[in-house]
Motif scaffolding. Structure first.
Motif, PDB file in Angstrom:
ATOM      1  N   PRO A 250       0.801  -1.236   0.000  1.00 41.97           N
ATOM      2  CA  PRO A 250       0.000   0.000   0.000  1.00 41.97           C
ATOM      3  C   PRO A 250       0.832   1.284   0.000  1.00 41.97           C
ATOM      4  O   PRO A 250       0.404   2.286  -0.569  1.00 41.97           O
ATOM      5  N   VAL A 251       2.001   1.271   0.622  1.00 43.69           N
ATOM      6  CA  VAL A 251       2.851   2.462   0.582  1.00 43.69           C
ATOM      7  C   VAL A 251       3.360   2.708  -0.838  1.00 43.69           C
ATOM      8  O   VAL A 251       3.512   3.856  -1.263  1.00 43.69           O
ATOM      9  N   ALA A 252       3.617   1.635  -1.583  1.00 44.09           N
ATOM     10  CA  ALA A 252       3.989   1.797  -2.991  1.00 44.09           C
ATOM     11  C   ALA A 252       2.848   2.427  -3.776  1.00 44.09           C
ATOM     12  O   ALA A 252       3.071   3.291  -4.642  1.00 44.09           O
ATOM     13  N   ALA A 253       1.622   2.026  -3.478  1.00 41.90           N
ATOM     14  CA  ALA A 253       0.459   2.629  -4.143  1.00 41.90           C
ATOM     15  C   ALA A 253       0.350   4.111  -3.784  1.00 41.90           C
ATOM     16  O   ALA A 253      -0.057   4.935  -4.616  1.00 41.90           O
ATOM     17  N   GLU A 254       0.706   4.464  -2.565  1.00 41.84           N
ATOM     18  CA  GLU A 254       0.703   5.859  -2.145  1.00 41.84           C
ATOM     19  C   GLU A 254       1.691   6.675  -2.980  1.00 41.84           C
ATOM     20  O   GLU A 254       1.384   7.796  -3.420  1.00 41.84           O
ATOM     21  N   LEU A 255       2.880   6.107  -3.211  1.00 37.70           N
ATOM     22  CA  LEU A 255       3.869   6.784  -4.040  1.00 37.70           C
ATOM     23  C   LEU A 255       3.413   6.861  -5.493  1.00 37.70           C
ATOM     24  O   LEU A 255       3.621   7.888  -6.161  1.00 37.70           O
ATOM     25  N   ALA A 256       2.788   5.799  -5.970  1.00 37.97           N
ATOM     26  CA  ALA A 256       2.273   5.816  -7.339  1.00 37.97           C
ATOM     27  C   ALA A 256       1.200   6.888  -7.503  1.00 37.97           C
ATOM     28  O   ALA A 256       1.062   7.487  -8.573  1.00 37.97           O
ATOM     29  N   GLY A 257       0.447   7.147  -6.427  1.00 42.05           N
ATOM     30  CA  GLY A 257      -0.578   8.180  -6.476  1.00 42.05           C
ATOM     31  C   GLY A 257      -0.010   9.578  -6.657  1.00 42.05           C
ATOM     32  O   GLY A 257      -0.726  10.497  -7.075  1.00 42.05           O
ATOM     33  N   LEU A 258       1.283   9.744  -6.363  1.00 44.73           N
ATOM     34  CA  LEU A 258       1.964  11.008  -6.601  1.00 44.73           C
ATOM     35  C   LEU A 258       2.480  11.118  -8.035  1.00 44.73           C
ATOM     36  O   LEU A 258       2.965  12.176  -8.438  1.00 44.73           O
ATOM     37  N   GLY A 259       2.416  10.008  -8.760  1.00 45.58           N
ATOM     38  CA  GLY A 259       2.935   9.994 -10.123  1.00 45.58           C
ATOM     39  C   GLY A 259       4.293   9.332 -10.267  1.00 45.58           C
ATOM     40  O   GLY A 259       4.891   9.351 -11.346  1.00 45.58           O
ATOM     41  N   LEU A 260       4.804   8.723  -9.189  1.00 48.36           N
ATOM     42  CA  LEU A 260       6.068   8.008  -9.262  1.00 48.36           C
ATOM     43  C   LEU A 260       5.846   6.605  -9.818  1.00 48.36           C
ATOM     44  O   LEU A 260       4.766   6.043  -9.642  1.00 48.36           O
ATOM     45  N   PRO A 261       6.844   6.017 -10.497  1.00 50.26           N
ATOM     46  CA  PRO A 261       8.154   6.611 -10.802  1.00 50.26           C
ATOM     47  C   PRO A 261       8.055   7.619 -11.947  1.00 50.26           C
ATOM     48  O   PRO A 261       7.235   7.475 -12.852  1.00 50.26           O
ATOM     49  N   SER A 262       8.877   8.648 -11.876  1.00 48.97           N
ATOM     50  CA  SER A 262       8.947   9.664 -12.917  1.00 48.97           C
ATOM     51  C   SER A 262      10.372  10.185 -12.961  1.00 48.97           C
ATOM     52  O   SER A 262      11.212   9.810 -12.136  1.00 48.97           O
ATOM     53  N   GLU A 263      10.655  11.057 -13.905  1.00 47.75           N
ATOM     54  CA  GLU A 263      11.998  11.628 -14.013  1.00 47.75           C
ATOM     55  C   GLU A 263      12.242  12.581 -12.849  1.00 47.75           C
ATOM     56  O   GLU A 263      11.494  13.546 -12.651  1.00 47.75           O
ATOM     57  N   PRO A 264      13.291  12.356 -12.041  1.00 45.62           N
ATOM     58  CA  PRO A 264      13.561  13.270 -10.933  1.00 45.62           C
ATOM     59  C   PRO A 264      13.952  14.660 -11.414  1.00 45.62           C
ATOM     60  O   PRO A 264      14.490  14.829 -12.510  1.00 45.62           O
ATOM     61  N   VAL A 265      13.676  15.640 -10.567  1.00 39.55           N
ATOM     62  CA  VAL A 265      14.144  17.007 -10.814  1.00 39.55           C
ATOM     63  C   VAL A 265      15.647  17.094 -10.583  1.00 39.55           C
ATOM     64  O   VAL A 265      16.381  17.729 -11.345  1.00 39.55           O
ATOM     65  N   SER A 266      16.121  16.427  -9.523  1.00 38.04           N
ATOM     66  CA  SER A 266      17.541  16.462  -9.183  1.00 38.04           C
ATOM     67  C   SER A 266      17.876  15.300  -8.267  1.00 38.04           C
ATOM     68  O   SER A 266      16.988  14.667  -7.679  1.00 38.04           O
ATOM     69  N   ALA A 267      19.173  15.043  -8.147  1.00 44.77           N
ATOM     70  CA  ALA A 267      19.662  14.005  -7.250  1.00 44.77           C
ATOM     71  C   ALA A 267      20.947  14.488  -6.605  1.00 44.77           C
ATOM     72  O   ALA A 267      21.849  14.995  -7.288  1.00 44.77           O
ATOM     73  N   VAL A 268      21.027  14.362  -5.292  1.00 44.81           N
ATOM     74  CA  VAL A 268      22.213  14.779  -4.547  1.00 44.81           C
ATOM     75  C   VAL A 268      22.770  13.572  -3.801  1.00 44.81           C
ATOM     76  O   VAL A 268      22.015  12.823  -3.162  1.00 44.81           O
ATOM     77  N   TRP A 269      24.076  13.383  -3.884  1.00 49.15           N
ATOM     78  CA  TRP A 269      24.749  12.348  -3.107  1.00 49.15           C
ATOM     79  C   TRP A 269      25.777  13.017  -2.199  1.00 49.15           C
ATOM     80  O   TRP A 269      26.521  13.900  -2.639  1.00 49.15           O
ATOM     81  N   ILE A 270      25.826  12.613  -0.918  1.00 47.83           N
ATOM     82  CA  ILE A 270      26.869  13.030   0.012  1.00 47.83           C
ATOM     83  C   ILE A 270      27.497  11.760   0.582  1.00 47.83           C
ATOM     84  O   ILE A 270      26.823  10.984   1.266  1.00 47.83           O
ATOM     85  N   GLU A 271      28.759  11.552   0.305  1.00 42.69           N
ATOM     86  CA  GLU A 271      29.438  10.335   0.761  1.00 42.69           C
ATOM     87  C   GLU A 271      29.725  10.370   2.256  1.00 42.69           C
ATOM     88  O   GLU A 271      29.597   9.357   2.947  1.00 42.69           O
ATOM     89  N   LYS A 272      30.125  11.525   2.761  1.00 41.61           N
ATOM     90  CA  LYS A 272      30.441  11.639   4.190  1.00 41.61           C
ATOM     91  C   LYS A 272      29.683  12.842   4.738  1.00 41.61           C
ATOM     92  O   LYS A 272      30.129  13.985   4.602  1.00 41.61           O
ATOM     93  N   MET A 273      28.545  12.566   5.321  1.00 44.13           N
ATOM     94  CA  MET A 273      27.640  13.611   5.792  1.00 44.13           C
ATOM     95  C   MET A 273      27.733  13.736   7.308  1.00 44.13           C
ATOM     96  O   MET A 273      27.868  12.738   8.025  1.00 44.13           O
ATOM     97  N   GLN A 274      27.669  14.975   7.783  1.00 38.13           N
ATOM     98  CA  GLN A 274      27.562  15.260   9.214  1.00 38.13           C
ATOM     99  C   GLN A 274      26.343  16.146   9.444  1.00 38.13           C
ATOM    100  O   GLN A 274      25.890  16.841   8.536  1.00 38.13           O
ATOM    101  N   GLY A 275      25.835  16.111  10.665  1.00 35.12           N
ATOM    102  CA  GLY A 275      24.681  16.951  10.969  1.00 35.12           C
ATOM    103  C   GLY A 275      24.307  16.863  12.431  1.00 35.12           C
ATOM    104  O   GLY A 275      25.013  16.272  13.253  1.00 35.12           O
TER     105      GLY A 275
END
Length: 241
Positions: A194-219
């Protein structure tokens, strides 16, 4: 200095993240569909007419005050009805360890649930598989690696805690980062949960606007504070839905 007792352990605020890897994938989705996932007391930020932005966040916490664990967040950009800065609201937050689940629920009101998360890494890719109730939710592969540095930035995360909106100041930054526009190298497969259906209801999968990767993140994550003048039902934040 504030402290919380969680499962017979003491958690001192702020909670520090010393080492983690993180991927942030942003999608353009239908505004009305996004609003159905937001709790009362918050307005979804409209990125352009009739549209909103939705985030899949994939984080491998290796050294964290709440332990070592993995989590997958589904996130909206919101603002409180009564005014306040724009921030994020996490609609679901599966993790793979109990302590961080209980701490996240108890301290901040994050909708953490303990689920099965598999992570497979290569030098250039990071693949995450989320299973809930024995059914596939999502299988996503994102590009890994980079040489940029992202300065530590201060942001606001909203939750509903004890029936009312709260705001948490958090920080995030790191090295080994890369920001790419578009979805090159991003592959998302949804399952039949059902959570997958929730995401599909948003229109996913689709082309992302952007993607960010951080290999070593702090916060870090501060103590949550009530949002003045606001009360909200906990719809959309209950764990285990």
């Amino acid at each position: 200095m504030t402290a919380h007792r969680v499962l017979d352990q003491t958690v001192t605020m702020p909670v520090a993240v010393r080492d983690a890897s993180a991927a942030t994938i942003i999608y353009d989705v239908d505004l009305a569909a996004a609003r159905r996932l937001a709790p009362e007391g918050f307005e979804v930020v409209e990125s352009q007419p009739g549209r909103a932005q939705f985030v899949l966040a994939l984080i491998d916490y290796r050294d964290n005050d709440l332990g070592s664990y993995r989590e997958i967040g589904t996130i909206l950009f919101v603002r409180p009805d009564g005014g306040g800065p724009e921030g994020t609201f996490i609609t679901r937050l599966p993790v793979d360890q109990e302590f961080t689940c209980v701490a996240g629920n108890q301290i901040w009101g994050y909708p953490k649930t303990v689920e099965h998360i598999e992570l497979t890494q290569t030098p250039t890719t990071s693949r995450w598989t989320l299973t809930m109730d024995g059914a596939l939710v999502l299988d996503i592969t994102v590009p890994r690696g980079g040489t940029d540095e992202i300065p530590v930035m201060e942001m606001t995360s909203y939750t509903v805690l004890h029936g009312r909106p709260h705001a948490t100041v958090f920080t995030q930054g790191g090295t080994g980062a890369r920001l790419q526009v578009g979805g090159e190298g991003v592959s998302l497969l949804l399952g039949d949960h059902p959570v997958a259906a929730e995401l599909a209801g948003l229109g996913l999968p689709s082309e992302p606007v952007s993607a960010v990767w951080i290999e070593k993140m702090q916060g870090s994550f501060e103590e949550p504070r009530p949002v003045a003048g606001e009360r909200a039902a906990s719809r959309g934040t209950e764990s285990g839905r």
